[in-house]
Design a protein around this motif. Structure first.
Motif, PDB file in Angstrom:
ATOM      1  N   GLN A   3      27.934  42.430   3.187  1.00 21.74           N
ATOM      2  CA  GLN A   3      27.794  41.873   4.525  1.00 21.74           C
ATOM      3  C   GLN A   3      26.490  42.278   5.182  1.00 21.74           C
ATOM      4  O   GLN A   3      25.857  43.264   4.798  1.00 21.74           O
ATOM      5  CB  GLN A   3      28.966  42.273   5.417  1.00 21.74           C
ATOM      6  N   ALA A  23      21.525  45.133   9.391  1.00 18.85           N
ATOM      7  CA  ALA A  23      21.884  46.162   8.428  1.00 18.85           C
ATOM      8  C   ALA A  23      22.735  45.574   7.321  1.00 18.85           C
ATOM      9  O   ALA A  23      23.736  44.901   7.587  1.00 18.85           O
ATOM     10  CB  ALA A  23      22.636  47.293   9.121  1.00 18.85           C
ATOM     11  N   SER A  25      25.186  46.023   3.969  1.00 13.96           N
ATOM     12  CA  SER A  25      26.112  46.941   3.309  1.00 13.96           C
ATOM     13  C   SER A  25      26.769  46.234   2.140  1.00 13.96           C
ATOM     14  O   SER A  25      26.890  45.011   2.146  1.00 13.96           O
ATOM     15  CB  SER A  25      27.172  47.455   4.296  1.00 13.96           C
ATOM     16  N   GLY A  26      27.150  47.011   1.142  1.00 13.19           N
ATOM     17  CA  GLY A  26      27.771  46.440  -0.045  1.00 13.19           C
ATOM     18  C   GLY A  26      26.782  45.917  -1.065  1.00 13.19           C
ATOM     19  O   GLY A  26      27.186  45.492  -2.153  1.00 13.19           O
ATOM     20  N   THR A  28      22.154  46.094  -2.050  1.00 12.68           N
ATOM     21  CA  THR A  28      20.824  46.539  -1.642  1.00 12.68           C
ATOM     22  C   THR A  28      19.909  45.340  -1.413  1.00 12.68           C
ATOM     23  O   THR A  28      19.943  44.365  -2.165  1.00 12.68           O
ATOM     24  CB  THR A  28      20.217  47.480  -2.698  1.00 12.68           C
ATOM     25  N   LYS A  76      16.920  52.557   4.932  1.00 13.12           N
ATOM     26  CA  LYS A  76      18.110  52.268   5.736  1.00 13.12           C
ATOM     27  C   LYS A  76      18.743  50.928   5.371  1.00 13.12           C
ATOM     28  O   LYS A  76      19.730  50.527   5.991  1.00 13.12           O
ATOM     29  CB  LYS A  76      17.752  52.296   7.228  1.00 13.12           C
ATOM     30  N   ASN A  77      18.132  50.228   4.395  1.00  6.59           N
ATOM     31  CA  ASN A  77      18.659  48.921   3.993  1.00  6.59           C
ATOM     32  C   ASN A  77      18.778  47.996   5.205  1.00  6.59           C
ATOM     33  O   ASN A  77      19.782  47.286   5.372  1.00  6.59           O
ATOM     34  CB  ASN A  77      20.023  49.094   3.310  1.00  6.59           C
ATOM     35  N   THR A  78      17.746  48.015   6.033  1.00  2.00           N
ATOM     36  CA  THR A  78      17.793  47.331   7.320  1.00  2.00           C
ATOM     37  C   THR A  78      16.478  46.594   7.582  1.00  2.00           C
ATOM     38  O   THR A  78      15.413  47.076   7.198  1.00  2.00           O
ATOM     39  CB  THR A  78      18.053  48.344   8.457  1.00  2.00           C
TER      40      THR A  78
END
Length: 124
Positions: A3, A23, A25-26, A28, A76-78
């Protein structure tokens, strides 16, 4: 669960600034491109800006060039969208999306993972 979650929207006066965050998640973002899109009531979805996470290549819509800056934080994968000198016409729901095979465009069909959106309202 794969997501994207946006945050940072809100109400701001004309000429003001906001920073949106996207952001992941789940998964990269390392091998994706991430784009910001917006849709105002009664209007079609518009591509605002995109960035390739791997090499940092960016693209901007003419309407936001010089005012918006897209950036990434791999740790931060953001992805962020800094929006300065906001105008009433920037009012919209802003969504971020990820594309595994980005060709450098702002076309939504290249993006297959979408966030839920965050409202940006520019008004005095």
């Amino acid at each position: 669960q794969v997501q994207l979650v946006e945050s940072g929207g809100g109400l701001v006066q004309p000429g003001g600034s906001l920073r949106l965050s996207c952001a992941a998640s789940g998964f990269t973002l390392d091998y994706y491109a991430v784009g910001w899109f917006r849709q105002a009531p009664g209007k079609e979805r518009e591509g605002v800006s995109c960035i390739s996470i791997n090499d940092g290549v960016t693209n901007y819509a003419d309407s936001v060039k010089g005012r918006f800056t897209i950036s990434k934080d791999n740790t931060k994968n953001t992805v962020y969208l800094q929006m300065n000198n906001l105008k009433a016409e920037d009012t919209a729901v802003y969504e971020c999306a990820a594309a595994p095979f980005w060709t450098g465009t702002l076309y939504a069909y290249e993006f297959n993972i979408w966030g839920q959106g965050t409202q940006v309202t520019v008004s005095s």
